[in-house]
Design a protein around this motif. Structure first.
Motif, PDB file in Angstrom:
ATOM      1  N   PRO A  79       0.813  -1.220   0.000  1.00  0.00           N
ATOM      2  CA  PRO A  79       0.000   0.000   0.000  1.00  0.00           C
ATOM      3  C   PRO A  79       0.849   1.273   0.000  1.00  0.00           C
ATOM      4  N   ARG A  80       1.840   1.325   0.918  1.00  0.00           N
ATOM      5  CA  ARG A  80       2.680   2.518   1.024  1.00  0.00           C
ATOM      6  C   ARG A  80       4.077   2.133   1.507  1.00  0.00           C
ATOM      7  N   ILE A  81       5.068   2.478   0.718  1.00  0.00           N
ATOM      8  CA  ILE A  81       6.452   2.183   1.088  1.00  0.00           C
ATOM      9  C   ILE A  81       6.864   2.983   2.319  1.00  0.00           C
ATOM     10  N   SER A  82       6.231   4.143   2.525  1.00  0.00           N
ATOM     11  CA  SER A  82       6.621   5.032   3.628  1.00  0.00           C
ATOM     12  C   SER A  82       6.301   4.447   5.002  1.00  0.00           C
ATOM     13  N   ARG A  83       5.408   3.489   5.070  1.00  0.00           N
ATOM     14  CA  ARG A  83       5.085   2.864   6.354  1.00  0.00           C
ATOM     15  C   ARG A  83       6.244   1.955   6.782  1.00  0.00           C
ATOM     16  N   HIS A  84       6.672   2.121   8.028  1.00  0.00           N
ATOM     17  CA  HIS A  84       7.822   1.353   8.520  1.00  0.00           C
ATOM     18  C   HIS A  84       7.612  -0.149   8.380  1.00  0.00           C
ATOM     19  N   PHE A  85       6.407  -0.619   8.671  1.00  0.00           N
ATOM     20  CA  PHE A  85       6.155  -2.057   8.568  1.00  0.00           C
ATOM     21  C   PHE A  85       6.451  -2.555   7.156  1.00  0.00           C
ATOM     22  N   PHE A  86       5.964  -1.833   6.145  1.00  0.00           N
ATOM     23  CA  PHE A  86       6.143  -2.291   4.775  1.00  0.00           C
ATOM     24  C   PHE A  86       7.595  -2.159   4.314  1.00  0.00           C
ATOM     25  N   SER A  87       8.277  -1.092   4.748  1.00  0.00           N
ATOM     26  CA  SER A  87       9.692  -0.970   4.381  1.00  0.00           C
ATOM     27  C   SER A  87      10.505  -2.084   5.024  1.00  0.00           C
ATOM     28  N   PHE A 286      -0.946  -0.347  17.240  1.00  0.00           N
ATOM     29  CA  PHE A 286      -0.683  -1.650  16.613  1.00  0.00           C
ATOM     30  C   PHE A 286       0.290  -1.441  15.452  1.00  0.00           C
ATOM     31  N   SER A 287       1.434  -2.088  15.513  1.00  0.00           N
ATOM     32  CA  SER A 287       2.439  -2.170  14.424  1.00  0.00           C
ATOM     33  C   SER A 287       3.848  -1.812  14.876  1.00  0.00           C
ATOM     34  N   ASN A 288       3.995  -1.085  15.973  1.00  0.00           N
ATOM     35  CA  ASN A 288       5.321  -0.729  16.500  1.00  0.00           C
ATOM     36  C   ASN A 288       6.155   0.068  15.501  1.00  0.00           C
ATOM     37  N   GLU A 289       5.610   1.196  15.077  1.00  0.00           N
ATOM     38  CA  GLU A 289       6.372   2.138  14.247  1.00  0.00           C
ATOM     39  C   GLU A 289       7.556   2.665  15.069  1.00  0.00           C
ATOM     40  N   THR A 301       2.139  -0.777  22.179  1.00  0.00           N
ATOM     41  CA  THR A 301       1.724  -1.214  20.846  1.00  0.00           C
ATOM     42  C   THR A 301       1.910  -2.717  20.671  1.00  0.00           C
ATOM     43  N   ILE A 302       1.328  -3.244  19.611  1.00  0.00           N
ATOM     44  CA  ILE A 302       1.533  -4.644  19.220  1.00  0.00           C
ATOM     45  C   ILE A 302       2.631  -4.672  18.169  1.00  0.00           C
ATOM     46  N   ASP A 303       3.680  -5.421  18.457  1.00  0.00           N
ATOM     47  CA  ASP A 303       4.800  -5.502  17.520  1.00  0.00           C
ATOM     48  C   ASP A 303       4.440  -6.357  16.316  1.00  0.00           C
ATOM     49  N   GLN A 304       4.666  -5.813  15.114  1.00  0.00           N
ATOM     50  CA  GLN A 304       4.488  -6.550  13.870  1.00  0.00           C
ATOM     51  C   GLN A 304       5.862  -6.805  13.275  1.00  0.00           C
ATOM     52  N   PRO A 305       6.315  -8.041  13.225  1.00  0.00           N
ATOM     53  CA  PRO A 305       7.673  -8.332  12.740  1.00  0.00           C
ATOM     54  C   PRO A 305       7.751  -8.277  11.216  1.00  0.00           C
ATOM     55  N   GLY A 306       7.884  -7.070  10.666  1.00  0.00           N
ATOM     56  CA  GLY A 306       7.865  -6.894   9.219  1.00  0.00           C
ATOM     57  C   GLY A 306       8.975  -7.635   8.497  1.00  0.00           C
ATOM     58  N   PHE A 307      10.209  -7.522   8.998  1.00  0.00           N
ATOM     59  CA  PHE A 307      11.352  -8.159   8.339  1.00  0.00           C
ATOM     60  C   PHE A 307      11.154  -9.673   8.297  1.00  0.00           C
ATOM     61  N   GLU A 308      10.750 -10.240   9.428  1.00  0.00           N
ATOM     62  CA  GLU A 308      10.523 -11.687   9.500  1.00  0.00           C
ATOM     63  C   GLU A 308       9.397 -12.103   8.560  1.00  0.00           C
ATOM     64  N   LEU A 335       1.889 -15.581  12.300  1.00  0.00           N
ATOM     65  CA  LEU A 335       2.923 -15.208  13.257  1.00  0.00           C
ATOM     66  C   LEU A 335       2.286 -14.717  14.558  1.00  0.00           C
ATOM     67  N   LYS A 336       2.977 -14.919  15.652  1.00  0.00           N
ATOM     68  CA  LYS A 336       2.459 -14.555  16.967  1.00  0.00           C
ATOM     69  C   LYS A 336       2.704 -13.071  17.263  1.00  0.00           C
ATOM     70  N   PRO A 337       1.675 -12.341  17.717  1.00  0.00           N
ATOM     71  CA  PRO A 337       1.868 -10.926  18.072  1.00  0.00           C
ATOM     72  C   PRO A 337       2.520 -10.785  19.443  1.00  0.00           C
ATOM     73  N   VAL A 338       3.191  -9.660  19.660  1.00  0.00           N
ATOM     74  CA  VAL A 338       3.840  -9.385  20.950  1.00  0.00           C
ATOM     75  C   VAL A 338       3.412  -8.003  21.432  1.00  0.00           C
ATOM     76  N   LEU A 339       2.858  -7.942  22.639  1.00  0.00           N
ATOM     77  CA  LEU A 339       2.460  -6.657  23.219  1.00  0.00           C
ATOM     78  C   LEU A 339       3.673  -5.990  23.860  1.00  0.00           C
ATOM     79  N   LEU A 340       3.978  -4.778  23.418  1.00  0.00           N
ATOM     80  CA  LEU A 340       5.086  -4.000  23.976  1.00  0.00           C
ATOM     81  C   LEU A 340       4.493  -2.933  24.899  1.00  0.00           C
TER      82      LEU A 340
END
Length: 351
Positions: A79-87, A286-289, A301-308, A335-340
């Motif tokens: 959707p958007r490269i600028s979002r940390h999760f997607f990058s 949600f996503s841990n920017e 936030t909920i950590d989303q492991p984008g690289f993994e 994948l399992k979510p992690v609450l930070l």
């Protein structure tokens, strides 16, 4: 002859015929040597490769790809490269693709379905070997995915998938993430928790809402529909959602936002209005920017492991490409979510 060759090297591309003339061998032998054909002796291969390097020969990859029906290229749609999760996901995809000998073409839909559809058609026309895609907010059916099926292009969805069977995907457990975020707020003493939701047509936002709903039910807190505020969860939406929330005649003491972007802008707006975070209103995203850990107060936030997720999705696609001509059942990897836990929600020492 040397002068003519030097002139050609300056003005045009060196061909296998030039290498053949230099070594006084057949062009077909040069071609086979450059392709590492077993019919050519290693000594000849070494001579040909050395001369090709000396002359600056560049292989015609387009012609080679047309012959092999393989481009060693993967299309990635986000959707958007600028979002940390997607990058982050792209970084995992690119690293895995590179190790496997593939190049990556990155495209962004900007959350528009028509743009997404055109990108899919363009990637297919350019004969990519496979496509990884996170669908747009406007995508409500599998038209684009059906196009990939019809053109026999292997594909895998990641993060944002579609509520239809028959497609392989890699996702986080959005239901569990929504549940954990909401239950954390409840255990911090929150009773009236607003939910900033994304479009319910998207599985990720639907499941995050269902997690929110389940946590309320577990703790015998009635679901109030007026506390569910939907938007595209952009920065401006977070501010507007906060305004709508404050206009309600309900003493709201918690917010679970389905992404960090809206959570952060809402948090900043509430602070400007003199509302204490988390003492008066606790906030979870949600996503841990990256910015979520450095703003004041830092965002739970909920950590989303984008690289993994990117690496796993790429490996799944590579498997689909390898077994393209064999019947393969769709596969979903969760994948399992992690609450930070950070300062935006910590009202008690423990929960």
């Amino acid at each position: 002859m040397m002068k003519t060759l030097q002139q050609k090297m300056k003005n045009s591309k060196i061909t296998i015929h030039d290498i053949a003339k230099e070594l006084n061998i057949d062009s077909s032998t040069v071609s086979r040597a450059l392709s590492n054909n077993s019919r050519v002796k290693q000594k000849t291969k070494d001579l040909v490769n050395a001369k090709a390097l000396e002359l600056g020969y560049q292989r015609n990859l387009l012609a080679s790809n047309l012959r092999s029906k393989k481009t060693n290229t993967i299309g990635v749609i986000v959707p958007r490269i600028s979002r940390h999760f997607f990058s982050s996901a792209i970084a995992g995809i690119e690293e895995t693709a590179y190790d496997a000998g593939y190049n990556v073409i990155i495209c962004q839909s900007l959350d528009h379905f028509e743009r997404e559809k055109k990108i899919v058609q363009s990637l297919s026309a350019n004969r990519v070997d496979g496509v990884l895609m996170s669908i747009s907010m406007e995508t409500k059916d599998d038209e684009s995915l059906q196009f990939l099926k019809n053109t026999d292009t292997p594909h895998v969805l990641f993060d944002r998938n579609i509520n239809m069977s028959g497609y392989s995907s890699v996702v986080i457990d959005d239901f569990q993430g929504g549940f954990d975020a909401t239950e954390h707020l409840i255990l911090q003493g929150c009773k009236n928790i607003a939910h900033f939701s994304g479009p319910q047509e998207l599985e990720i936002y639907k499941n995050r809402f269902l997690g929110y709903e389940a946590a309320l039910k577990k703790h015998n807190i009635p679901l109030k529909k007026e506390l569910i505020i939907s938007s595209k969860l952009m920065e401006a939406d977070g501010i507007e959602n906060a305004k709508k929330m404050l206009a309600l005649n309900i003493p709201i003491d918690g917010i679970f936002s389905a992404n960090d972007t809206a959570a952060i802008s809402a948090l900043q707006y509430l602070k400007e209005q003199g509302i204490k975070i988390p003492q008066e209103i606790a906030v979870v995203g949600f996503s841990n920017e990256p910015i979520s850990s450095i703003i004041e107060p830092s965002l739970t936030t909920i950590d989303q492991p984008g690289f993994e997720m990117g690496k796993i999705a790429m490996n799944l696609l590579l498997s689909r490409i390898k077994n393209k001509n064999e019947p393969t059942a769709p596969e979903t990897i969760v994948l399992k979510p992690v609450l930070l836990k950070r300062n935006s929600s910590k009202r008690l020492k423990q929960d």
